[in-house]
Write an enzyme that holds these catalytic residues in place. Sequence first.
Site, PDB file in Angstrom:
ATOM      1  N   LYS A 199      -0.521  25.807  -2.798  1.00 11.13           N
ATOM      2  CA  LYS A 199      -1.735  25.112  -2.365  1.00 11.13           C
ATOM      3  C   LYS A 199      -1.487  23.615  -2.439  1.00 11.13           C
ATOM      4  CE  LYS A 199      -4.871  28.788  -3.875  1.00 11.13           C
ATOM      5  NZ  LYS A 199      -5.946  29.164  -4.822  1.00 11.13           N
TER       6      LYS A 199
ATOM      7  N   ARG B  48       0.814  -1.208   0.000  1.00 13.36           N
ATOM      8  CA  ARG B  48       0.000   0.000   0.000  1.00 13.36           C
ATOM      9  C   ARG B  48       0.849   1.261   0.000  1.00 13.36           C
ATOM     10  NH1 ARG B  48      -3.337   1.832  -2.575  1.00 13.36           N
ATOM     11  NH2 ARG B  48      -4.187  -0.273  -2.483  1.00 13.36           N
TER      12      ARG B  48
ATOM     13  N   GLU C 205       1.392  40.875  -6.428  1.00 13.40           N
ATOM     14  CA  GLU C 205       0.077  40.475  -6.907  1.00 13.40           C
ATOM     15  C   GLU C 205      -0.759  41.721  -7.202  1.00 13.40           C
ATOM     16  OE1 GLU C 205      -3.353  38.975  -4.250  1.00 13.40           O
ATOM     17  OE2 GLU C 205      -2.270  37.157  -4.864  1.00 13.40           O
TER      18      GLU C 205
ATOM     19  N   LYS D 100       1.243  39.861  -1.591  1.00 13.68           N
ATOM     20  CA  LYS D 100      -0.155  39.634  -1.952  1.00 13.68           C
ATOM     21  C   LYS D 100      -1.005  40.790  -1.436  1.00 13.68           C
ATOM     22  CE  LYS D 100      -1.537  35.351  -1.406  1.00 13.68           C
ATOM     23  NZ  LYS D 100      -1.698  34.902  -2.818  1.00 13.68           N
TER      24      LYS D 100
ATOM     25  N   ASP E  18      -3.827  38.894 -11.157  1.00 13.92           N
ATOM     26  CA  ASP E  18      -4.642  38.030 -10.315  1.00 13.92           C
ATOM     27  C   ASP E  18      -6.125  38.174 -10.631  1.00 13.92           C
ATOM     28  OD1 ASP E  18      -5.077  36.197  -8.165  1.00 13.92           O
ATOM     29  OD2 ASP E  18      -5.709  37.885  -6.932  1.00 13.92           O
TER      30      ASP E  18
END
Length: 272
Positions: free
Chosen positions: A125, A90, A187, A157, A208
């Site tokens: 992410k 597995r 951004e 950002k 963005d």
Amino acid sequence: MLKEKFVRALVNEDIGRGDLFSRISESREIRAYIIAKSDGVFAGREYVETLAKIYDLALSWDIHDGASFKKGHKLLMISGDSKNILSLERSILDMVLHASSIATLTAQYVEAVKESGVKLLDTRKTRPLLREFEKYAVRCGGGLNHRMGLDDCLMLKDTHLKTIDNLDLFMQEVRQKIPFTSKVEIECESMEMVQKAMHAGADIVMCDNMSLEETKEVVAYRNANYPHILLEASGNVTLETIGAIAQTGVDAISSGSIVHQANWIDLSMKVL
């Protein structure tokens, strides 16, 4: 070393205090193989090889990272102690399934922008503690990594920009304090912010969630005034939209979807 640490933790999660089957079975030399039950792009070989060294397994590969495979393709032959192979089944499958699924979707995105020459980038992410592994899978699929973390590129950002009163002065201080080789990306959600970012000395400007027309305007402004600045498009990037975004003239497109929207393909292990 990081791969070994990752592999050991993955195996320990599954085996726990010991595989119960191993307690009651006798060791014997066996051979097993991994077979594709669907089409895809392979990733995970580096990690399986690390595992094989730790647990003394012999591997015979019929594929390499980044290569395409079809349903029915026998990708890997594994030889070794039956207890090891059965206990690790597995863990091996989970690694190659996870990595190959990301590589498979990434390759589809790369194919969609191939004619434009635009680079496909991933994002931060990623699943907790799996960033290195998932970004490796992106590379296997033909994509490029964006920054690995907060320490290799300074990205400002919208949340950061809310705390900065004077962007020009802030950027002057930045250039005195961050590593010489580190880039600064800002951004932007509007042409006004794009102009401020470029004037302040950004190395990369992110468009963005801009419309195609807005992005084209940014490209034209960049080309006329700051041709050295790189442009990245991001936001709502899908297989259906990425082709049109690539035609705007940006240098790169980033998408978290290639990781978090990757559906698992189908691989299986069989014992001979």
